[in-house]
Design a protein around this motif. Structure first.
Motif, PDB file in Angstrom:
ATOM      1  N   ILE A   1       0.848  -1.205   0.000  1.00 14.23           N
ATOM      2  CA  ILE A   1       0.000   0.000   0.000  1.00 14.23           C
ATOM      3  C   ILE A   1       0.887   1.261   0.000  1.00 14.23           C
ATOM      4  O   ILE A   1       2.095   1.182   0.216  1.00 14.23           O
ATOM      5  CB  ILE A   1      -0.975   0.046   1.207  1.00 14.23           C
ATOM      6  N   ASN A   2       0.276   2.402  -0.231  1.00 12.24           N
ATOM      7  CA  ASN A   2       0.995   3.669  -0.087  1.00 12.24           C
ATOM      8  C   ASN A   2       0.831   4.170   1.344  1.00 12.24           C
ATOM      9  O   ASN A   2      -0.282   4.195   1.868  1.00 12.24           O
ATOM     10  CB  ASN A   2       0.412   4.724  -1.039  1.00 12.24           C
ATOM     11  N   ILE A   3       1.931   4.567   1.942  1.00 18.17           N
ATOM     12  CA  ILE A   3       1.862   5.079   3.320  1.00 18.17           C
ATOM     13  C   ILE A   3       2.505   6.471   3.346  1.00 18.17           C
ATOM     14  O   ILE A   3       3.650   6.642   2.908  1.00 18.17           O
ATOM     15  CB  ILE A   3       2.598   4.158   4.320  1.00 18.17           C
ATOM     16  N   ALA A   4       1.750   7.442   3.852  1.00 13.16           N
ATOM     17  CA  ALA A   4       2.264   8.820   3.881  1.00 13.16           C
ATOM     18  C   ALA A   4       3.051   9.084   5.149  1.00 13.16           C
ATOM     19  O   ALA A   4       2.725   8.579   6.226  1.00 13.16           O
ATOM     20  CB  ALA A   4       1.102   9.798   3.785  1.00 13.16           C
ATOM     21  N   SER A   5       4.070   9.897   4.983  1.00 12.43           N
ATOM     22  CA  SER A   5       4.808  10.406   6.127  1.00 12.43           C
ATOM     23  C   SER A   5       4.180  11.768   6.441  1.00 12.43           C
ATOM     24  O   SER A   5       4.350  12.712   5.694  1.00 12.43           O
ATOM     25  CB  SER A   5       6.276  10.548   5.720  1.00 12.43           C
ATOM     26  N   THR A   6       3.415  11.852   7.510  1.00 15.78           N
ATOM     27  CA  THR A   6       2.541  13.022   7.710  1.00 15.78           C
ATOM     28  C   THR A   6       3.241  14.217   8.355  1.00 15.78           C
ATOM     29  O   THR A   6       4.252  14.076   9.041  1.00 15.78           O
ATOM     30  CB  THR A   6       1.318  12.632   8.560  1.00 15.78           C
ATOM     31  N   THR A   7       2.652  15.375   8.129  1.00 16.50           N
ATOM     32  CA  THR A   7       3.223  16.635   8.611  1.00 16.50           C
ATOM     33  C   THR A   7       3.333  16.679  10.137  1.00 16.50           C
ATOM     34  O   THR A   7       4.263  17.282  10.677  1.00 16.50           O
ATOM     35  CB  THR A   7       2.319  17.804   8.154  1.00 16.50           C
ATOM     36  N   ALA A   8       2.377  16.047  10.832  1.00 16.59           N
ATOM     37  CA  ALA A   8       2.388  16.109  12.298  1.00 16.59           C
ATOM     38  C   ALA A   8       3.680  15.519  12.876  1.00 16.59           C
ATOM     39  O   ALA A   8       4.127  15.905  13.958  1.00 16.59           O
ATOM     40  CB  ALA A   8       1.163  15.381  12.871  1.00 16.59           C
ATOM     41  N   LEU A   9       4.314  14.604  12.125  1.00 21.73           N
ATOM     42  CA  LEU A   9       5.573  14.018  12.574  1.00 21.73           C
ATOM     43  C   LEU A   9       6.666  15.066  12.652  1.00 21.73           C
ATOM     44  O   LEU A   9       7.503  15.063  13.552  1.00 21.73           O
ATOM     45  CB  LEU A   9       6.016  12.932  11.583  1.00 21.73           C
ATOM     46  N   GLN A  10       6.620  15.963  11.684  1.00 22.79           N
ATOM     47  CA  GLN A  10       7.643  17.002  11.603  1.00 22.79           C
ATOM     48  C   GLN A  10       7.469  18.031  12.724  1.00 22.79           C
ATOM     49  O   GLN A  10       8.407  18.705  13.100  1.00 22.79           O
ATOM     50  CB  GLN A  10       7.544  17.672  10.237  1.00 22.79           C
ATOM     51  N   ALA A  11       6.215  18.118  13.236  1.00 26.33           N
ATOM     52  CA  ALA A  11       5.960  19.050  14.327  1.00 26.33           C
ATOM     53  C   ALA A  11       6.682  18.587  15.595  1.00 26.33           C
ATOM     54  O   ALA A  11       6.993  19.384  16.477  1.00 26.33           O
ATOM     55  CB  ALA A  11       4.459  19.163  14.577  1.00 26.33           C
ATOM     56  N   ILE A  12       6.957  17.286  15.690  1.00 29.35           N
ATOM     57  CA  ILE A  12       7.628  16.748  16.880  1.00 29.35           C
ATOM     58  C   ILE A  12       9.134  16.678  16.671  1.00 29.35           C
ATOM     59  O   ILE A  12       9.918  16.990  17.542  1.00 29.35           O
ATOM     60  CB  ILE A  12       7.098  15.332  17.209  1.00 29.35           C
ATOM     61  N   ASP A  13       9.530  16.250  15.470  1.00 31.11           N
ATOM     62  CA  ASP A  13      10.952  16.027  15.192  1.00 31.11           C
ATOM     63  C   ASP A  13      11.256  16.627  13.815  1.00 31.11           C
ATOM     64  O   ASP A  13      10.597  16.277  12.829  1.00 31.11           O
ATOM     65  CB  ASP A  13      11.201  14.503  15.195  1.00 31.11           C
ATOM     66  N   LYS A  14      12.248  17.495  13.764  1.00 40.04           N
ATOM     67  CA  LYS A  14      12.551  18.201  12.505  1.00 40.04           C
ATOM     68  C   LYS A  14      12.782  17.250  11.327  1.00 40.04           C
ATOM     69  O   LYS A  14      12.453  17.558  10.183  1.00 40.04           O
ATOM     70  CB  LYS A  14      13.795  19.081  12.685  1.00 40.04           C
ATOM     71  N   VAL A  15      13.394  16.115  11.616  1.00 42.01           N
ATOM     72  CA  VAL A  15      13.602  15.142  10.531  1.00 42.01           C
ATOM     73  C   VAL A  15      12.682  13.930  10.706  1.00 42.01           C
ATOM     74  O   VAL A  15      12.982  12.829  10.248  1.00 42.01           O
ATOM     75  CB  VAL A  15      15.087  14.701  10.404  1.00 42.01           C
ATOM     76  N   GLY A  16      11.545  14.185  11.343  1.00 38.97           N
ATOM     77  CA  GLY A  16      10.598  13.103  11.638  1.00 38.97           C
ATOM     78  C   GLY A  16      10.089  12.403  10.397  1.00 38.97           C
ATOM     79  O   GLY A  16       9.994  11.177  10.351  1.00 38.97           O
ATOM     80  N   ARG A  17       9.770  13.198   9.386  1.00 38.10           N
ATOM     81  CA  ARG A  17       9.207  12.571   8.186  1.00 38.10           C
ATOM     82  C   ARG A  17      10.228  11.673   7.498  1.00 38.10           C
ATOM     83  O   ARG A  17       9.904  10.626   6.971  1.00 38.10           O
ATOM     84  CB  ARG A  17       8.686  13.644   7.221  1.00 38.10           C
TER      85      ARG A  17
END
Ligand code: SAH
Ligand code: SF4
Length: 362
Positions: free
Chosen positions: A273-289
């Motif tokens: 499947i396609n899995i997105a790396s979401t923006t909210a991750l970046q809100a916690i960790d700068k390189v979260g995505r």
């Protein structure tokens, strides 16, 4: 470590197995994440597809207890992009070889809104010579609306279930017809029936949520046989009813870690499947995505909403890049994806392999 390795060899992970894996620490955790990375490479390769995110409007008829742009939040300055601004963002995505865009919005169920989206879809298709793929994320709608938008050119739709547990769902939403879980499930069914590639997802680290809920969320997505997923950490917003439970939440770093494990496990149980790396991750960790791309995600959604509106589309706090224009420059996106060990697939729609496989089996 052997126990985790044995679990990862199983072809049909059960709830208890998933709970054990979600709790994996240190070396066990690394074994899980590495396995997900291997499965990702085997099934979807090392391409990352871009979806330029256009946040059309923060005007919303709903009152979800977690969301900063809920109807009852009078502190939010409401905006609606002009058609010109939407088309310019589409043009930007096209010229920069994004391949696809996502149009996301607060939820409105009326003819004006339906018609507006319909016309924008047609115009974006025209300006891009039919080359831009379009995903919608505009909430629950009637079947006829989903069909009109599909016919106008949208071919993927994101509608999160938020949680697959009914009791928890009811704690996150007002009890009325507009916020019913049954309706949300029905909408997901209608989307599939209308021909879309269907994406859903959940929030991770919600108040009242436990590890068993999350394990069941993964099994729910598997059972629904989804084509795409966008899930991310819950991030509290001070102007929402759920904020009162702030003290009961997991620390942000743990919500982030759980999200990584959820994405890794989803990649393992639904490899194509396609899995997105979401923006909210970046809100916690700068390189979260980027971290999440390494363990299973293959879709990135750079924000291309005109800069002056970014602050107002505040679903949660600390939303990244609210003061910049077209989020990252393309070279910056390219470098970040390469650092994660992958390549940006420019100008490709990057449709879900899972969807294509299901279609060819029908
Ligand atoms: N109105 C549409 C699309 C916009 S909201 C809809 O609800 O589908 C898109 C997603 O933002 C929601 O599905 C929800 O999962 C997420 N969201 C809202 N508030 C959030 C918060 N406080 N933390 C993390 N994600 C949030
Ligand atoms: Fe509206 Fe979506 Fe926020 Fe719910 S989550 S209040 S539907 S924008």
């Amino acid at each position: 470590m052997q126990k985790i390795k044995d679990l990862l060899k199983k072809t049909d992970l059960q709830k208890e197995d998933i709970i054990t894996l979600l709790q994996a620490k240190e070396e066990d955790r690394l074994v899980l994440l590495q396995q997900a990375a291997i499965i990702k490479k085997q099934h979807v390769g090392n391409k990352v597809y871009l979806r330029g995110l256009i946040e059309l409007s923060n005007i919303c008829e709903k009152d979800c207890y977690y969301c900063g742009i809920r109807k009852s939040n009078t502190k939010t300055l409401r905006y609606n992009l002009t058609d010109k601004e939407v088309l310019e963002a589409g043009q930007f995505a096209y010229e920069n070889n994004y391949g696809s865009i996502v149009i996301q919005s607060g939820e409105l169920q009326n003819e004006n809104f339906t018609k507006r989206i319909e016309q924008l879809l047609k115009q974006i298709k025209r300006l891009s010579d039919d080359k831009l793929g379009i995903t919608l994320s505009c909430g629950e709608q009637e079947e006829s609306v989903y069909k009109r938008w599909f016919d106008a050119g949208a071919h993927r739709y994101l509608l999160r279930i938020e949680t697959s547990n009914k009791k928890l769902y009811e704690k996150l939403h007002p009890t009325n017809n507009l916020h019913s879980m049954d309706k949300r499930l029905k909408s997901l069914e209608l989307l599939r029936k209308s021909g879309y590639q269907v994406g859903t997802g959940v929030m991770i680290g919600l108040p009242f949520q436990n590890i068993e809920h999350l394990a069941k969320d993964l099994l729910f997505m598997k059972k629904l046989d989804i084509d795409m997923c966008g899930m991310g950490p819950y991030i509290e917003h001070s102007d929402t009813p759920l904020f009162q439970y702030k003290k009961t939440l997991l620390p942000l770093s743990e919500r982030f870690d759980l999200t990584m494990k959820m994405i890794a496990l989803l990649r393992i149980i639904m490899p194509d499947i396609n899995i997105a790396s979401t923006t909210a991750l970046q809100a916690i960790d700068k390189v979260g995505r980027e971290k999440v791309i390494q363990v299973g995600a293959n879709v990135l959604m750079p924000n291309i909403t005109p800069g002056k509106y970014r602050d107002s589309y505040s679903l949660y706090e600390n939303k990244p890049c609210t003061d910049e224009n077209a989020e990252d420059s393309m070279s910056c996106i390219d470098i970040r994806v390469k650092l994660a060990g992958d390549e940006v697939a420019y100008s490709e729609w990057g449709d879900s392999k899972h969807f294509k496989k299901r279609q060819s089996n029908d």
